[in-house]
Design a protein around this motif. Structure first.
Motif, short mmCIF file in Angstrom:
data_model
loop_
_atom_site.label_atom_id
_atom_site.label_comp_id
_atom_site.label_asym_id
_atom_site.label_seq_id
_atom_site.Cartn_x
_atom_site.Cartn_y
_atom_site.Cartn_z
N THR A 61 41.42 47.01 30.98
CA THR A 61 40.30 48.03 31.12
C THR A 61 39.56 47.81 30.11
O THR A 61 39.58 47.41 28.99
CB THR A 61 41.01 49.48 30.79
OG1 THR A 61 42.11 49.73 31.69
CG2 THR A 61 39.95 50.54 30.87
N SER A 91 45.79 56.70 36.86
CA SER A 91 46.10 55.53 36.71
C SER A 91 45.19 54.60 35.78
O SER A 91 43.83 55.18 36.00
CB SER A 91 46.52 54.75 38.10
OG SER A 91 47.26 55.33 38.95
N PRO A 92 45.34 53.69 35.19
CA PRO A 92 44.52 52.90 34.58
C PRO A 92 43.10 52.49 35.65
O PRO A 92 43.27 52.33 36.68
CB PRO A 92 45.13 51.82 34.04
CG PRO A 92 46.37 52.17 34.00
CD PRO A 92 46.60 53.03 34.94
N ALA A 102 44.58 50.11 30.49
CA ALA A 102 45.63 49.28 30.53
C ALA A 102 45.14 48.14 30.04
O ALA A 102 43.69 48.14 29.54
CB ALA A 102 45.93 48.96 31.83
#
Ligand SMILES: NC(=O)c1ccc[n+]([C@@H]2O[C@H](COP(=O)([O-])OP(=O)(O)OC[C@H]3O[C@@H](n4cnc5c(N)ncnc54)[C@H](OP(=O)(O)O)[C@@H]3O)[C@@H](O)[C@H]2O)c1
Length: 300
Positions: free
Chosen positions: A92, A63-64, A89
């Motif tokens: 990030t 996941s991010p 994302a």
């Protein structure tokens, strides 16, 4: 606690990742081509770091993260796109730990938003000896621009073994490092000798000319240098007679049969030089030779 992904856990990725794992405030995962399950980092003057590592060889199920530290070689960035799709994302932040002066290319194309990208000058002399195993040969630190993203990386590494320096003149620090890298990698990879080869007067003069060309282009790009830089670089690389010669990542790559970072360290100088009408024949010649060396068998 921040979530951090280290993309490319080679010499630099393992060193910075281990420092973050040891500081223990964060959740750190490693995105690797070659699997390993422990980090083993030897650092002069410090106890070694030996810790389990959360290593992934595929982005599936990831996941991010809050921070992505990109530690692959410059020419390897385009192939990291599947990792970027999984890990990045809008929140990030992406730190580019790379040699060269083009930290934003081509990652900006892949991510789309340059304001989330932090260029980093890496001052960590390190050699990977096996997947997850790295030996440092000097004091490690990183240099970042003096801006909110740079300060945020400083906070991330607080209490770690790797200090983060900020500078108001990042372009100069980046080009100074390129002046060094244009010399040390090209000369040692082509001669397949350590940096003590610069003790030969004719090699020292060649090295000086490589730096002078790089300084001319760097100045046109906005960097400022003092005129003693070529002499300083040559003296530091050559080291004192009778002492062992140092290595560098391009020499290690050459000896291990890996692709060389020739474009980012030498090819960039004639390319940007042409933009400013500055002749750079020596770097152009080294780039042509580095690109066309006979492949060696891969050892790691
Ligand atoms: N080493 C030094 O002393 C030093 C010092 C200052 C700056 N730098 C700079 O720091 C950067 C990193 O250098 P390095 O020496 O750490 O290089 P490195 O040891 O070759 O590490 C690169 C790592 O990235 C991995 N990798 C490549 N493509 C990948 C992908 N698509 N997905 C996942 N992993 C991938 C490689 O895995 P495999 O090899 O298993 O394929 C390797 O572990 C370079 O720009 C270098 O010039 C290095």
């Amino acid at each position: 606690m921040s979530t951090i992904a280290i993309l490319g856990p080679g010499a630099i990725g393992c060193a910075v990742g281990a420092a973050l794992v040891q500081a223990a405030h964060h959740s750190v995962l490693f995105c690797a081509n070659s699997p390993f399950d422990r980090l083993h980092i030897i650092i002069p003057g410090h106890p070694s770091i030996d810790r389990p590592a959360d290593v992934h060889t595929s982005p599936t199920s990831l996941s991010p993260v809050d921070w992505l530290l990109v530690c692959v070689k410059a020419q390897q960035v385009p192939a990291t796109e599947p990792w970027l799709r999984a890990l990045v994302a809008p929140h990030t932040r992406v730190a580019m730990l790379q040699n060269g002066v083009e930290h934003f290319d081509p990652i900006t194309t892949l991510i789309g938003d340059p304001t989330r990208i932090l260029p980093v000058v890496v001052q960590i002399p390190a050699q990977r000896t096996a997947p997850g195993a790295v030996t440092l040969s000097g004091t490690p630190y990183l240099v970042v621009p003096d801006n909110p993203l740079g300060h945020s990386l400083q906070t991330l590494f607080a209490d770690s073994l790797i200090p983060i320096q900020t500078t108001p003149d990042f372009p100069t620090r980046m080009w100074e490092k390129l002046c060094l890298n244009a010399v040390n990698g090209a000369i040692t990879a082509i001669t397949e000798r350590d940096q003590s080869v610069l003790r030969q007067p004719e090699v020292a003069e060649l090295a000086r000319q490589i730096v002078l060309e790089c300084m001319a282009v760097g100045r046109a790009e906005g960097a400022t240098f003092d005129d003693q830089l070529p002499a300083r670089i040559v003296a530091n690389l050559a080291g004192a007679p009778g002492t062992p010669g140092g290595g560098n990542s391009m020499l290690y790559d050459r000896l291990a049969g890996r692709e060389l970072e020739a474009e980012a360290r030498n090819g960039v100088i004639p390319r940007l030089g042409a933009k400013h009408g500055i002749p750079t024949p020596i770097n152009a010649a080294f780039y042509a030779l580095l690109k066309n060396l006979t492949p060696r068998p891969t050892t790691s």
